[in-house]
Every structure is written in C-alpha cells, then in structure tokens.
Design an enzyme around this catalytic site. Structure first.
Site, PDB file in Angstrom:
ATOM      1  CE  LYS A 292      43.700  15.780  -8.688  1.00 41.50           C
ATOM      2  NZ  LYS A 292      43.882  14.312  -8.617  1.00 41.50           N
TER       3      LYS A 292
ATOM      4  CG  ASP B 292      49.106  13.733 -10.304  1.00 43.49           C
ATOM      5  OD1 ASP B 292      50.176  13.849  -9.669  1.00 43.49           O
ATOM      6  OD2 ASP B 292      48.192  12.954  -9.974  1.00 43.49           O
TER       7      ASP B 292
ATOM      8  CE  LYS C 211      49.810  10.273 -11.516  1.00 45.33           C
ATOM      9  NZ  LYS C 211      49.013   9.262 -10.799  1.00 45.33           N
TER      10      LYS C 211
ATOM     11  CG  ASP D 127      45.075  14.990 -11.795  1.00 43.27           C
ATOM     12  OD1 ASP D 127      44.002  14.362 -11.731  1.00 43.27           O
ATOM     13  OD2 ASP D 127      45.930  14.986 -10.901  1.00 43.27           O
TER      14      ASP D 127
ATOM     15  CG  ASP E  99      50.466   9.858  -7.767  1.00 46.71           C
ATOM     16  OD1 ASP E  99      50.042  10.933  -8.250  1.00 46.71           O
ATOM     17  OD2 ASP E  99      50.446   8.771  -8.381  1.00 46.71           O
TER      18      ASP E  99
ATOM     19  CD  GLU F 217      47.676  14.811  -7.107  1.00 45.93           C
ATOM     20  OE1 GLU F 217      48.099  13.688  -6.783  1.00 45.93           O
ATOM     21  OE2 GLU F 217      46.854  14.970  -8.026  1.00 45.93           O
TER      22      GLU F 217
ATOM     23  NE  ARG G 266      43.697  10.991  -1.712  1.00 49.57           N
ATOM     24  CZ  ARG G 266      43.614   9.666  -1.705  1.00 49.57           C
ATOM     25  NH1 ARG G 266      43.669   8.992  -0.559  1.00 49.57           N
ATOM     26  NH2 ARG G 266      43.466   9.001  -2.819  1.00 49.57           N
TER      27      ARG G 266
HETATM   28  N1  BES Z   1      45.222  12.023 -10.649  1.00 56.29           N
HETATM   29  C1  BES Z   1      45.383  10.767 -10.048  1.00 56.29           C
HETATM   30  C2  BES Z   1      44.201   9.833 -10.273  1.00 56.29           C
HETATM   31  C3  BES Z   1      44.008   9.373 -11.687  1.00 56.29           C
HETATM   32  C4  BES Z   1      44.772   8.348 -12.197  1.00 56.29           C
HETATM   33  C5  BES Z   1      43.030   9.938 -12.461  1.00 56.29           C
HETATM   34  C6  BES Z   1      44.576   7.917 -13.488  1.00 56.29           C
HETATM   35  C7  BES Z   1      42.838   9.514 -13.750  1.00 56.29           C
HETATM   36  C8  BES Z   1      43.614   8.493 -14.265  1.00 56.29           C
HETATM   37  C9  BES Z   1      45.560  10.906  -8.532  1.00 56.29           C
HETATM   38  O1  BES Z   1      46.142  12.066  -8.089  1.00 56.29           O
HETATM   39  C10 BES Z   1      46.402   9.772  -8.093  1.00 56.29           C
HETATM   40  O2  BES Z   1      47.531   9.706  -8.498  1.00 56.29           O
HETATM   41  N2  BES Z   1      45.847   8.897  -7.280  1.00 56.29           N
HETATM   42  C11 BES Z   1      46.527   7.764  -6.803  1.00 56.29           C
HETATM   43  C12 BES Z   1      46.146   7.621  -5.368  1.00 56.29           C
HETATM   44  C13 BES Z   1      46.998   6.668  -4.596  1.00 56.29           C
HETATM   45  C14 BES Z   1      48.423   7.172  -4.491  1.00 56.29           C
HETATM   46  C15 BES Z   1      46.386   6.481  -3.241  1.00 56.29           C
HETATM   47  C16 BES Z   1      46.059   6.538  -7.584  1.00 56.29           C
HETATM   48  O3  BES Z   1      44.907   6.503  -8.009  1.00 56.29           O
HETATM   49  O4  BES Z   1      46.878   5.669  -7.822  1.00 56.29           O
HETATM   50 ZN    ZN Z   2      45.963  13.730  -9.365  1.00 56.60          ZN
HETATM   51 ZN    ZN Z   3      48.302  11.929  -8.071  1.00 55.25          ZN
END
Ligand code: BES
Ligand code: ZN
Ligand code: ZN
Length: 504
Positions: free
Chosen positions: A264, A269, A276, A287, A346, A348, A350
């Site tokens: 990824k 992000d 966020k 990210d 968010d 994204e 996947r």
């Molecule tokens: N990049 C983030 C995941 C992440 C968060 C990695 C904190 C490392 C530290 C990812 O893209 C994300 O924002 N995921 C969301 C998914 C949710 C919206 C289903 C999450 O984990 O809150």
């Molecule tokens: Zn992310």
């Molecule tokens: Zn994200």
C-alpha cells in the site's frame, strides 16, 4: 558505510561494548575483561547496581585502556535469551554510545552468544541491530545537533570462532540493514516531498545499475486503460499524479511463476472527505510503509542476489479532500470488474490494493502473493505496535512467515478471515462496500478489511489461485519517541522476515 573489522584481539575504539548475561558466573571472556578493568564488573554486581538484567547498561571509564569507554549491557537470563533480546541489547548499546559521540565502536561477540545463535546469525543480527540503531532521520536538523554516525566497528570474537561465518554474517547484515534503513527513510520522508512521483523516482534510482531489476511505472492513462477504478478513485482528490510501480527482480531463470509482493503506497492519508480528526492525521505520512517494505525487500533480494523471481506491485497515490475528491456513496469499479460502494473515503487502502491484487491475479500467475499495508487502526487496537497482523488463505504460507519472523526477531500474529467477515462487506447496490463490521459497523475491522482484499485475489471461478497472505502493518513505525534500541519513526518491519522466508 560503516567499515568492519574482526579479530580475537582488542582494537582501539571510542567505546567497547560488553554483553553480560545475568547469573552467578560471568562468561570466561567477560571475566577476563572484568579482571583487566580492575574488577569493576564484580563490584557493580556486589552492589546490585548492574547484574546483567535485560535492558540494564553501565558505562565505565577504565584507566590505561585502548578504549576510552566500556559499556556493559545486560542480556538477561540465559534461559530466556532470544534473537530479539540480542538485537535490542546491541541496538540500545549503540544508541547509548552515540549519545557520547562515539564513532568507533567495538563489540564483544562472546562464545556463548555465538553458540546460542550460531556464529553467522549472531554476527548478522549484531550488524543489523547496530546499523538500524545508529540510523537517525535528522537531515532537517542543524548540523551540530545531529546524531554522531557510527564509522567503524570492530567485532571482537572468541578464539576458535569461525571467522568465515562471521564474515558472511557481516556481509549479509550490511546488505539487509541498508535495505531496512532505506525502507525507513522512505517512510520518514515528509509527505509533501514523498509524493507518488517521488516514490517512483526513488525506486528507479534504487534499481539503476542492477541488471536483474527492472522498473515500470504506470501513470493515469495506463490505469484508465486497465480499469483501475480503485486507485483512480482515491487519487481523484489530489493534485499529485497517482503511480502504479512495478518492480521485477529476476534472480532466477528457472522460476517461472513469481513471488508477488504488493504494498500500500498512500503517501499521505488525510482520510479524504471522510476527513480524519486532527490527532489521527499525524503519522499518516507512514501510510506508504507497505510500499516501502516491498521496495526494501526487492532491494535486499537484489543485494543478496537471491535466486528468486519476485515482482513488487506498488499502487501509490494521496488521499486528499477537495472539490474533485471521490465521495461517500460513489461506486468504483476495480480492475477485475467488481463494483465497490464507498461508504467511507478513509478506508482507501483496500481500494488501491483491490486493483493491485486484481493485477496480480489477472496478469502474473503468481507462485504466491504477500501484501503489506498499514490498513487498519483496528489491527493496532487488537495487537499493539510490537506485532503485525497476519491473514491469509494458506496455513502453510502463514506458518512459514510466522516462523521466519521468529528467526529474525519480528513478530507476526495470525488473525482470522472467514465467512462472517466476507458477508459483512456485501452491499445491496454494489458487489461489495468498503466498510463493514460483524455485529457493529466497526467490529472486527482488521478482519473485514482482510476479507475485502480477499475478493480481489479471486479469479473468474471464484477461487484464489495461489497461496495468499496479507500483513496488516500494526508494527511498522513508532510515532513520536522511539525505543532504547531504535529511534522513532518507521522501523522497517517485514523486510527481514520476508527475506528469511524467501531463502528457506
Ligand atoms: N491508514 C489508515 C489505517 C491506520 C490508522 C494505520 C492508524 C496506522 C495508524 C487507514 O486508511 C484507515 O484510515 N482505516 C480506517 C478504516 C475505517 C474507515 C474502516 C480506520 O482504521 O479507522
Ligand atoms: Zn490509509
Ligand atoms: Zn484511511
């Protein structure tokens, strides 16, 4: 580049590092130093000030010695000794020596450690630990406040220790450490600099001059032709051009089906329109660590001239809010034709991985696929940041990866995928959606994310035609402060494990 020397004779240095096991008796070599330093170690033990406990350190300044300083470092109980203990102790000692501006270091590699870990592995992991420890992302600081780089290292080995093995360990350790630190540096670079274009250029520069490595970078029109609706959708809100980076390493002429590594590469992000909150946006330069891990693995594989055929796939873009951003309620169509309802911009990672996994499935006939992603906060909630989550359809691959991690001191923990998670990702208006939970929209977030990815490993018959593993990188960086043995920021998790796996 650090210069190395080895011998069974003491050399002059700024600091001599002596590892000490806890216990009633010192190892022979350690005792000899205790005597040479006038019994300082024995006296410290009598006072219970330093007894060789894990993490304990004591710096001494013996008179009339070729090393101005001696740093004793605890290895803990012999019974509990592991590669992790060894690396952490040697890393912590290195950082402690750097804090005294030492550039010429000497490490005692005792007979006991060489025996417990194997001479090769002991030397290799010592090199890794010290080179990883000495790295500092301080190029933006004024010169005088930067960390003292380690310049020369003398490895003091016991009489009769196999020099050939030690030399091999040093050579391999150096290549690996350089790759791990490269991964870390890509991750640490600030996000306005580390754009998808910059990342692609870094990969090209890394591969330049190596005939076994080729790099191809797809840009927007290529992605459009291939129907990479996930990557294009996420990229839509950013002024930065998305890139799909393909790195091929041909270290084998006989291995037809490549090991495919997917990473990824979200260079920042923000969450997109599902923005966020402020504190959660911090660290989102990391990210792209899945991408950086894949790049580091390919660099290491080439550096070690592994006899393997490996293809790295890096979908890369930024996730930004703007008037042109993709929106919640949008429907994207990935390269394999599956439609995806966007419930949250968010989620994204996947979406871009959907295209990369489709690409692997449709175009590459992989021997196996391993993907790496800082995919979910949920994985961090589940495991903390000292292990990464491991998912997959193939028990053998999962077991081998876990075991390879154990060998090098990186921890993986298997988490489930399965019907309930896949069901949670189904949508009424599209084939699937990008947000789902079991029992609650956010429950089981790491597993539902993995289940989402699984859809894109499937071929037209609905089968995953290769062993697949997904690593959710909950252990990939230390936000803020680091540890005694590694400075804060990206930590390079995964590079060593996969190299170990590939050579098995
Ligand atoms: N990049 C983030 C995941 C992440 C968060 C990695 C904190 C490392 C530290 C990812 O893209 C994300 O924002 N995921 C969301 C998914 C949710 C919206 C289903 C999450 O984990 O809150
Ligand atoms: Zn992310
Ligand atoms: Zn994200």
């Amino acid at each position: 580049m650090i210069r190395y020397s080895i011998s069974d004779a003491v050399a002059p240095s700024d600091c001599m590092i002596i590892p000490v096991f806890a216990g009633k008796r010192f190892e022979k070599q350690v005792s000899a130093f205790d005597a040479a330093y006038g019994g300082v170690l024995s006296r410290m033990r009598e006072q219970k000030d330093f007894v060789g406990k894990r993490g304990q350190m004591s710096m001494q300044y013996p008179a009339d010695h070729t090393s101005a300083r001696v740093l004793f470092v605890g290895l803990g109980e012999e019974k509990a000794f592991s590669i992790r203990t060894w690396k952490q102790a040697m890393g912590a000692a290195t950082i402690a020596a750097q804090s005294k501006k030492c550039a010429t270091l000497q490490y005692l590699l005792t007979a006991k450690v060489a025996k417990k870990l194997g001479a090769m592995q002991a030397a290799r992991s010592l090199v890794l630990a010290l080179e990883v420890a000495q790295y500092s992302f301080d190029e933006h600081k004024s010169e005088k406040s930067r960390v003292t780089p380690v310049q020369t290292v003398h490895m003091l080995i016991g009489e009769g220790t196999a020099t050939k093995e030690i030399k091999k360990g040093i050579a391999e350790g150096t290549v690996l450490a350089e790759s791990v630190n490269f991964t870390r540096h890509l991750g640490n670079t600030n996000p306005s600099v580390m754009t998808p274009t910059y990342l692609a250029n870094e990969v090209k520069a890394m591969a330049r001059g190596n005939k076994q490595l080729t790099v191809k970078v797809l840009s927007r029109p290529d992605m459009e032709k291939m129907g990479m609706g996930g990557l294009l959708g996420v990229a839509q809100g950013s002024v930065e051009e998305p890139k799909f980076i393909i790195i091929e390493y041909k270290g084998s002429t006989t291995q037809k089906n490549p090991t495919v590594l997917v990473g990824k590469g979200i260079t920042f992000d923000s969450g997109g329109l599902s923005l966020k909150p402020g504190n959660y946006m911090m660290d989102m330069k990391f990210d792209m660590l899945g991408a950086a891990t894949v790049i580091g693995i390919l660099k290491a594989a080439a550096g070690l001239t592994l006899k393997k055929h490996i293809i790295g796939l890096v979908p890369s873009c930024e996730n930004m809010p703007s008037g042109s951003s993709y929106r919640p309620d949008d429907i994207l169509v990935a390269m394999n034709g599956k439609s995806i309802l966007v419930e949250n911009t968010d989620a994204e990672g996947r979406l871009i991985l959907a295209d990369a996994l489709s690409y692997a499935t449709m175009k590459l006939e992989p021997k196996e696929v391993i993907d790496f992603a800082t995919l979910t906060g949920a994985c961090m909630v589940a495991l903390g940041n000292e292990r990464s989550g491991l998912f997959g359809t193939d028990d053998k691959l999962a077991a081998k990866l876990t075991e390879s991690g154990d060998t090098v001191g990186e921890q993986l923990w298997r988490l489930p995928i399965g019907e309930e998670y896949s069901e949670a990702m189904k949508s009424e208006i599209a084939d699937i959606k990008n947000l789902g939970g079991v029992g609650h929209p956010r429950y089981g977030g790491a597993s539902t994310a993995a289940a989402f990815l699984q859809f894109f490993t499937k071929n037209e018959e609905g089968k995953t035609p290769y062993p697949w593993a997904h690593i959710d990188l909950s252990c990939s960086y230390y936000g803020g402060k680091g540890k005694p043995y590694i400075r804060g920021g990206a930590n390079g998790f995964g590079v060593e494990t996969v190299i170990e796996y590939l050579r098995k």
